[in-house]
Design a protein around this motif. Structure first.
Motif, PDB file in Angstrom:
ATOM      1  N   ILE A 237       0.838  -1.203   0.000  1.00  0.00           N
ATOM      2  CA  ILE A 237       0.000   0.000   0.000  1.00  0.00           C
ATOM      3  C   ILE A 237       0.868   1.245   0.000  1.00  0.00           C
ATOM      4  O   ILE A 237       0.586   2.230  -0.703  1.00  0.00           O
ATOM      5  CB  ILE A 237      -0.948  -0.009   1.214  1.00  0.00           C
ATOM      6  N   ALA A 238       1.940   1.234   0.786  1.00  0.00           N
ATOM      7  CA  ALA A 238       2.843   2.383   0.828  1.00  0.00           C
ATOM      8  C   ALA A 238       3.460   2.643  -0.543  1.00  0.00           C
ATOM      9  O   ALA A 238       3.552   3.800  -0.979  1.00  0.00           O
ATOM     10  CB  ALA A 238       3.937   2.147   1.869  1.00  0.00           C
ATOM     11  N   HIS A 239       3.868   1.595  -1.245  1.00  0.00           N
ATOM     12  CA  HIS A 239       4.429   1.767  -2.590  1.00  0.00           C
ATOM     13  C   HIS A 239       3.374   2.327  -3.539  1.00  0.00           C
ATOM     14  O   HIS A 239       3.675   3.187  -4.384  1.00  0.00           O
ATOM     15  CB  HIS A 239       4.961   0.440  -3.117  1.00  0.00           C
ATOM     16  N   ALA A 240       2.140   1.840  -3.420  1.00  0.00           N
ATOM     17  CA  ALA A 240       1.071   2.335  -4.281  1.00  0.00           C
ATOM     18  C   ALA A 240       0.803   3.813  -4.024  1.00  0.00           C
ATOM     19  O   ALA A 240       0.557   4.582  -4.972  1.00  0.00           O
ATOM     20  CB  ALA A 240      -0.196   1.513  -4.058  1.00  0.00           C
ATOM     21  N   ALA A 241       0.852   4.216  -2.761  1.00  0.00           N
ATOM     22  CA  ALA A 241       0.669   5.635  -2.442  1.00  0.00           C
ATOM     23  C   ALA A 241       1.800   6.465  -3.033  1.00  0.00           C
ATOM     24  O   ALA A 241       1.572   7.553  -3.578  1.00  0.00           O
ATOM     25  CB  ALA A 241       0.583   5.819  -0.929  1.00  0.00           C
ATOM     26  N   LEU A 242       3.041   5.975  -2.931  1.00  0.00           N
ATOM     27  CA  LEU A 242       4.179   6.685  -3.517  1.00  0.00           C
ATOM     28  C   LEU A 242       4.047   6.807  -5.028  1.00  0.00           C
ATOM     29  O   LEU A 242       4.515   7.783  -5.632  1.00  0.00           O
ATOM     30  CB  LEU A 242       5.480   5.957  -3.171  1.00  0.00           C
ATOM     31  N   MET A 243       3.397   5.832  -5.653  1.00  0.00           N
ATOM     32  CA  MET A 243       3.195   5.857  -7.103  1.00  0.00           C
ATOM     33  C   MET A 243       2.092   6.825  -7.521  1.00  0.00           C
ATOM     34  O   MET A 243       1.863   7.032  -8.712  1.00  0.00           O
ATOM     35  CB  MET A 243       2.856   4.444  -7.596  1.00  0.00           C
ATOM     36  N   GLY A 244       1.378   7.389  -6.541  1.00  0.00           N
ATOM     37  CA  GLY A 244       0.332   8.346  -6.860  1.00  0.00           C
ATOM     38  C   GLY A 244      -0.994   7.718  -7.195  1.00  0.00           C
ATOM     39  O   GLY A 244      -1.815   8.326  -7.901  1.00  0.00           O
TER      40      GLY A 244
END
Length: 315
Positions: A237-244
């Protein structure tokens, strides 16, 4: 006194429920463990186990004998562990369990300093998000949250963990920042599915104490429409948030670096969730092996120096 290996074979068989499990723990063959137990039974003139092809259960006499020797055998183990040193320095293999992302981000960076101080210790660190049987699987310590605390374990709190709403600057560009938790319904949300239950976790936020003059709601459950994506792993989820890809509610250990670097924005700064605590677990022994004692002291010292508990909370 009976040979220690006979007693160890008996105790490990009783705790593990089989000669095979005892053999795995002791580094012996099942036949050797069975022979040790048989010799002990012959010496005591007492049947300790009821044996069948499928199970191994203690007799009444076996249960009584286990209760009588358990504490004494533990004391002997501790005495042996207490001399596990190399030239007066703690030594040996240090088996520790910790969560994957939390361990990599917050514990692994301590290894260099720990090894410099205790060069004779060999870390055997297991990065796993599943709960472990600390005693049964032979771990010296564990770091995590939500482990049931059976008899024989001690837990030291490292920090209370808060969960905050975050999104990338790219995602929020051109969008109106939410001012109330209900405003999250107008944004793309990245939700988490609970691995134990399979349910998608809802968002219930608390107001930071003293925020907004202390007026209004103190806790709000957010009604969210269809999520943009669902994951069962907070690191994903954190990576997805960083991806915008959208807005996420994530524990501070997963987003602290992104918030410091500006790769993530904190939304709703007056609101958070409480995810409970992260703990340092270890066996409750009067004489901990030196390698375990210095590890516990080192972690507590470094987390205190780095103000980890304060960094994990927003209230």
């Amino acid at each position: 006194m009976e040979p220690l290996n006979h007693l160890e074979s008996f105790v490990q068989s009783a705790e593990g429920g089989s000669f095979s499990e005892a053999a795995r723990r002791l580094g012996l063959t099942p036949a050797a463990v069975s022979k040790n137990v048989a010799r002990l039974e012959a010496r005591l003139r007492l049947r300790l186990f009821q044996r069948s092809t499928r199970s191994l259960t203690l007799t009444e006499g076996g249960e009584r004998f286990l209760a009588q020797i358990g504490g004494a055998l533990a004391t002997l183990r501790e005495a042996v562990a207490g001399v596990d040193t190399d030239d007066g320095q703690p030594s040996g293999t240090l088996k520790v369990s910790m969560g994957q992302a939390f361990g990599r981000e917050h514990v692994l960076p301590l290894m260099g300093g720990f090894l410099a101080r205790y060069p004779a210790i060999v870390p055997d660190w297991h990065f796993d998000n599943q709960q472990v049987d600390l005693v049964g699987e032979g771990f010296d310590a564990a770091i995590g949250g939500g482990i049931e605390l059976p008899a024989g374990l001690v837990a030291r709190e490292l920090a209370r963990i808060h969960v905050v709403a975050v999104a990338s600057p790219a995602y929020m560009q051109g969008r109106k920042p939410p001012r109330h938790p209900s405003d999250l319904a107008a944004l793309d949300t990245l939700m988490r599915r609970s691995s134990p239950t399979g349910r998608v976790r809802s968002w219930t936020l608390r107001r930071v104490r003293g925020a907004g003059g202390g007026e209004g709601e103190s806790e709000v459950s957010v009604e969210l429409p269809r999520p943009r994506a669902i994951f069962n792993d907070p690191e994903a989820i954190a990576h997805a948030a960083l991806m915008g890809l959208g807005v996420a509610m994530l524990p501070m250990p997963f987003v602290e670096r992104g918030l410091r670097s500006g790769e993530l924005l904190r939304l709703l700064p007056d609101w958070y969730q409480d995810a409970g605590a992260v703990w340092l677990y270890y066996p409750s022994k009067k004489l901990l092996p030196p390698k375990t004692r210095v590890f516990i002291d080192f972690v507590l010292e470094r987390f205190r120096e780095e103000r980890f508990a304060q960094r994990m909370q927003v209230a």
